[in-house]
Every structure is written in structure tokens, then in C-alpha cells.
Design a protein around this motif. Structure first.
Motif, PDB file in Angstrom:
ATOM      1  N   ARG A 208      -3.353 111.656  53.576  1.00 38.45           N
ATOM      2  CA  ARG A 208      -4.713 112.082  53.245  1.00 38.45           C
ATOM      3  C   ARG A 208      -4.744 113.310  52.345  1.00 38.45           C
ATOM      4  O   ARG A 208      -5.768 113.614  51.734  1.00 38.45           O
ATOM      5  N   ASP A 209      -3.615 114.036  52.270  1.00 37.59           N
ATOM      6  CA  ASP A 209      -3.549 115.198  51.383  1.00 37.59           C
ATOM      7  C   ASP A 209      -2.757 114.909  50.103  1.00 37.59           C
ATOM      8  O   ASP A 209      -2.598 115.783  49.264  1.00 37.59           O
ATOM      9  N   ALA A 210      -2.240 113.673  49.981  1.00 40.96           N
ATOM     10  CA  ALA A 210      -1.447 113.308  48.798  1.00 40.96           C
ATOM     11  C   ALA A 210      -2.352 112.789  47.684  1.00 40.96           C
ATOM     12  O   ALA A 210      -3.383 112.172  47.944  1.00 40.96           O
ATOM     13  N   LYS A 211      -1.946 113.031  46.445  1.00 43.20           N
ATOM     14  CA  LYS A 211      -2.705 112.565  45.286  1.00 43.20           C
ATOM     15  C   LYS A 211      -1.911 111.482  44.555  1.00 43.20           C
ATOM     16  O   LYS A 211      -0.696 111.589  44.405  1.00 43.20           O
ATOM     17  N   ASP A 212      -2.633 110.447  44.122  1.00 49.77           N
ATOM     18  CA  ASP A 212      -2.025 109.369  43.328  1.00 49.77           C
ATOM     19  C   ASP A 212      -0.792 108.778  44.016  1.00 49.77           C
ATOM     20  O   ASP A 212       0.286 108.624  43.412  1.00 49.77           O
ATOM     21  N   PHE A 213      -0.943 108.444  45.289  1.00 46.21           N
ATOM     22  CA  PHE A 213       0.180 107.903  46.051  1.00 46.21           C
ATOM     23  C   PHE A 213       0.536 106.498  45.569  1.00 46.21           C
ATOM     24  O   PHE A 213      -0.338 105.647  45.399  1.00 46.21           O
ATOM     25  N   ASP A 214       1.834 106.264  45.365  1.00 44.45           N
ATOM     26  CA  ASP A 214       2.340 104.949  44.953  1.00 44.45           C
ATOM     27  C   ASP A 214       3.405 104.543  45.974  1.00 44.45           C
ATOM     28  O   ASP A 214       4.459 105.187  46.071  1.00 44.45           O
ATOM     29  N   ALA A 215       3.139 103.471  46.732  1.00 45.51           N
ATOM     30  CA  ALA A 215       4.031 103.062  47.817  1.00 45.51           C
ATOM     31  C   ALA A 215       5.427 102.714  47.308  1.00 45.51           C
ATOM     32  O   ALA A 215       6.440 103.089  47.930  1.00 45.51           O
ATOM     33  N   GLY A 216       5.519 102.001  46.179  1.00 46.57           N
ATOM     34  CA  GLY A 216       6.816 101.629  45.639  1.00 46.57           C
ATOM     35  C   GLY A 216       7.631 102.836  45.212  1.00 46.57           C
ATOM     36  O   GLY A 216       8.833 102.925  45.488  1.00 46.57           O
ATOM     37  N   GLU A 217       6.976 103.756  44.538  1.00 47.21           N
ATOM     38  CA  GLU A 217       7.656 104.971  44.095  1.00 47.21           C
ATOM     39  C   GLU A 217       8.093 105.810  45.289  1.00 47.21           C
ATOM     40  O   GLU A 217       9.189 106.391  45.302  1.00 47.21           O
ATOM     41  N   ASN A 218       7.241 105.876  46.311  1.00 43.96           N
ATOM     42  CA  ASN A 218       7.575 106.646  47.504  1.00 43.96           C
ATOM     43  C   ASN A 218       8.788 106.051  48.216  1.00 43.96           C
ATOM     44  O   ASN A 218       9.646 106.781  48.725  1.00 43.96           O
TER      45      ASN A 218
END
Length: 472
Positions: free
Chosen positions: A442-452
Motif C-alpha cells: 500500500r506504500d509502494a508506487k508503480d508495483f510490478d509483480a514480475g519485476e518484484n
């Protein structure tokens, strides 16, 4: 290939990453303590065990702690019992009943760690909560290496600690980001934009948010799913319907009246007036129960002990301005808290309505167990005295409390802001990129599941191959 026990780290963001390292033979996961709601995701993992209920169901263990081990367990008891305080399962048990539970759990988990020949235990965050604190204590008593993944002040980064005491030091973790990385620019001001301290977040954490109150009507399916997960997770806590009624319904009624009494006691304790011309130390209280005090505070998880010790060496004409945490309710703030506080003539209990940054600005310095207030102080040019472990502990302008501290010298210490920026940059340089806990999203910006996922694979390779291999 080291034999790992994993505690939690069973959510969608990290589970498959750890399984991959197990399958490719980098590590061997010999036991994985998981949450009830994630059981289905571990149907292919026979070593997985629901850790919250594992020690209750048909509890059986071989007494495995030696006399010396039991003595070491006793030294951990304050830390463990502080973490029990947050769990309604153990609500208002007599002290001797707490000791029975701790003894059973410690022997159970020590026996389990020995049976699987565990060489390392990996925790999700610094160990806190009743069961996890006992697993940590058992591992330490047995001399088993521990690691904790600890979210950074940046939502999408984290650090690795080998112990609670390593937090803020990160001794074994070398710089993982480029040594030529530019120095992070920090505005020289006390006020910080903290996502978890916004008005909406405070209301949400206090249970006053409209979004939470009307979630049954706005998102009925999600609300029902949450209720089912809670029942699965906590159902084994209750021995019978009568036990459920006593613990939940009676507790609910008690909570209502205890909250009312806490608010009355807090109003009675408030100083009628304060003076900005007085010499004072600003001590903002931590929310309790909370990991930042119960785990990181050491003996100063008892915040009044910290205030008493500070008052004992305070210059004669100084005061201590104590202000309550905006999220605090009655837990750990009951009758004898205020009676004990009233015994300190140098202390003024300040209304929550007084601006924390104004209190910080006019103070001689800020004192805290391990809170963000210390970071806000030094990054704005004000020294800080800390009583526990905190991520900024070794930064310029931070002093660890001791009897030998010269508080007037602390107050006069000049903080070179550029030095703060350089040390902060070095701290960030030790951080690993990735999010492994869903509550950090909830505090992350522009979250990308694959990149993570890629980031977490790289981070865990760093731990399991580079770091763990160099730290037997």
C-alpha cells in the motif's frame, strides 16, 4: 547446502521464490512454519506446518532444554511476555500460566529444531508476536544462526539482520548497491511525509475509518473472506463456546470501558500549560504493543523505565515533555502507568493536540526508544538519544543512552547535515530491492509483480549464496 527453517514468509510475494531455491538445491527447507490461510499453497511441501496451532494440536514433545538452556530462556522472558501481551489468546493469564505456556512452547520448538537438524532460521521481519518470539529464543539458545528480512523505510527495499541487536548495524551485510552511488539529498526539516501517519491511516488503525466500518456493505465478498481467514487462523485458540464468549465478548465489553477509563486518565494527567521557554527533552511515546518497543526496546520496552532513567540524570532545571502516540489506546496505558508517571516531578504529560514538530523544535533534544522521531530530529538538525535498536542508530547526532551521558553536551552537539546524508546513503546502499510482505504494497508506487519476483530472486541469492556462504 544448509538446512533452513522458514518462519512465515509464506505469502504470494516470496513463497515461490523460496521454493525455487529449495528445488534447485541451493538450500534445504527442512521445516516451514506457515499461516492457516496459506495451507493450500503448500500441498506440495510436506515439511510445512501451521505454526500458530502446531504446538496446541496433540501437543507432544521431549523436554529438550538443559538446565543452562532454561536459565537462558529465563533471561528472554521479559521479551517473550511483552510479545504475548498483544495476543488475546493469553489475555490476562496469571504469571505462572504464562510461564507454563512459554516453557511448553520453548521445549516444543527447540525439540522440533533439533529433530530436523536446523542450521539456520529465517524470519519474516524482526521476531515479534508470542509464537515467533519463542521460536527465535529457542534458536538462539541452541546456537542456531538466525536471519530476519526487515522492510526498510523505503517501501520496496529491505535489510537483512542476524539478530535483534544487529538492527541498525547490519554487521554482515556489505554494501550491495554501487559504491559510486550519488549521495541522497535530504531536506533539512523535522517534518516528514510518513504514509503510516496520515490522518486516514491513523483513523484506519484506530478502527474509525469509514472504509473499514462499512466494508461489509461495500465489499461483502472480501469481508466474508477475511472473516473466514480469521476463523481458520484463530479457531484453535478457544477450548469451547464458553471459552470463546469469555475471551471475545467479555474482552469486547472490557475493552470499551478500559478505553473510556484510559481517555479519562490521560485527560487528568495532561499538563494545564506548557512553556516554550523551559529547557526540556521531548519524549514522544511509542504505540504499544508494537514491535518497535516490544522487540527493539530491550529492557526499555518499558517506556516509563526509559523516562525514569532519563529523569535521574536530567540537569536540575530541565523538564521532560512526554506526548502520547496518536494511535494509542488503553493497552499498556492503564491505571498504574499514570500513577507511576505522576511520581516524576520533572515530567509533563502533553496534550495530543500540541504539534509534535513544534515540541521537537523547541526541545534541547529528542529522546525515543527506537522511533521515527529520532530520525526526524537528526535530519532536522536536532540531536537524539535512543534507548533501543533503530535503523539510524549509528548516524551523526544519535546518542545511545547510558548513565555517563552528559545531556548538556548532547543538547549542544552540532549535526553536520552533509554527514547525515552520507551515512543515510551508505545505509541505503546496504538495502536489497524487493517487497516480500503484502502489507508493504500500500506504500509502494508503480508495483510490478514480475519485476518484484526477479528482485526477490536476486535478493535471496545474495542471502543464500553470497552472504550465508560467507557466514557459517
Amino acid at each position: 547446502m544448509r538446512r533452513f527453517v522458514i518462519v512465515e514468509l509464506d505469502g504470494d510475494l516470496i513463497r515461490d521464490v523460496l521454493k525455487e531455491f529449495h528445488k534447485n538445491g541451493t538450500i534445504e527447507i527442512v521445516k516451514w512454519y506457515i499461516a492457516e490461510e496459506n495451507r493450500a499453497a503448500f500441498s506440495d511441501f510436506p515439511s510445512a506446518e501451521v505454526f500458530i496451532t502446531s504446538w496446541r494440536r496433540g501437543l507432544s514433545y521431549t523436554p529438550t532444554l538443559t538446565e543452562m538452556d532454561e536459565r537462558r530462556l529465563f533471561t528472554e522472558l521479559d521479551y517473550i511476555l511483552a510479545n504475548f501481551a498483544r495476543d488475546t489468546e493469553f489475555y490476562r493469564l496469571p504469571y505462572y500460566e504464562y510461564k507454563h505456556v512459554v516453557h511448553m512452547m520453548a521445549n516444543y520448538f527447540a525439540d522440533a529444531l533439533r529433530r530436523v537438524h536446523a542450521e539456520a532460521v529465517l524470519f519474516q521481519d524482526l521476531p515479534h508476536g508470542p509464537t515467533v518470539s519463542v521460536i527465535y529464543a529457542a534458536a538462539r539458545i541452541l546456537g542456531i544462526q538466525t536471519y530476519s528480512l526487515v522492510p526498510s523505510e523505503q517501501a520496496d527495499f529491505f535489510h537483512i539482520c542476524t539478530s535483534i541487536e544487529d538492527y541498525g548495524i547490519f554487521e554482515i551485510q556489505p554494501r550491495v548497491q554501487s559504491a559510486g552511488q550519488s549521495v541522497v539529498q535530504i531536506e533539512k526539516t523535522y517534518r516528514k511525509e510518513l504514509a503510516y501517519m496520515t490522518e486516514e491511516r491513523i483513523r484506519e488503525d484506530l478502527g474509525k475509518s469509514g472504509k473499514r466500518r462499512f466494508r461489509l456493505f461495500t465489499h461483502p465478498r472480501a469481508w466474508l473472506a477475511e472473516r473466514r481467514a480469521i476463523l481458520k487462523r484463530h479457531g484453535d485458540k478457544y477450548d469451547s463456546v464458553a471459552d470463546f464468549i469469555e475471551r471475545r465478548i467479555v474482552l469486547g465489553i472490557s475493552r470499551y470501558f478500559r478505553t473510556k477509563e484510559y481517555l479519562r486518565a490521560a485527560r487528568r494527567a495532561e499538563a494545564s500549560n506548557i512553556s516554550w521557554s523551559e529547557k526540556y527533552v521531548y519524549f514522544p511515546l511509542h504505540l504499544q504493543p508494537e514491535m518497535t518497543t516490544d522487540t527493539l526496546g530491550g529492557c526499555y520496552r518499558d517506556q516509563l523505565l526509559a523516562i525514569e532513567q532519563l529523569a535521574r540524570i536530567l540537569p536540575k532545571d530541565w523538564l521532560i515533555y512526554v506526548k502520547e502516540n496518536p494511535k494509542q489506546l488503553f493497552w499498556m496505558r492503564e491505571k498504574y502507568f499514570f500513577k507511576r508517571l505522576s511520581c516524576l516531578p520533572q515530567v509533563r504529560y502533553i496534550s495530543r493536540s500540541v504539534d509534535t514538530y513544534q515540541l521537537m523544535q523547541h526541545s534541547q533534544f529528542v529522546a525515543t526508544i527506537s522511533g521515527t522521531a529520532g530520525w526526524e530530529a537528526i535530519s532536522g538538525g536536532k540531536p537524539a538519544v535512543v534507548f533501543g535498536q533503530c535503523w539510524y542508530k549509528n548516524f551523526p547526532g544519535v546518542f545511545s543512552f547510558s548513565d555517563e551521558l552528559d545531556l548538556e553536551a548532547v543538547a549542544g552537539y552540532f549535526i553536520e547535515h552533509r554527514a547525515v546524508e552520507e551515512v543515510f546513503s551508505a545505509y541505503r546502499g546496504k538495502a536489497l530491492k524487493g517487497i516480500f510482505r503484502s502489507d508493504c504494497l500500500r506504500d509502494a508506487k508503480d508495483f510490478d509483480a514480475g519485476e518484484n519476483h526477479k528482485n526477490m530472486l536476486q535478493a535471496m541469492e545474495f542471502l543464500f549464496v553470497k552472504l550465508d556462504g560467507a557466514h557459517p
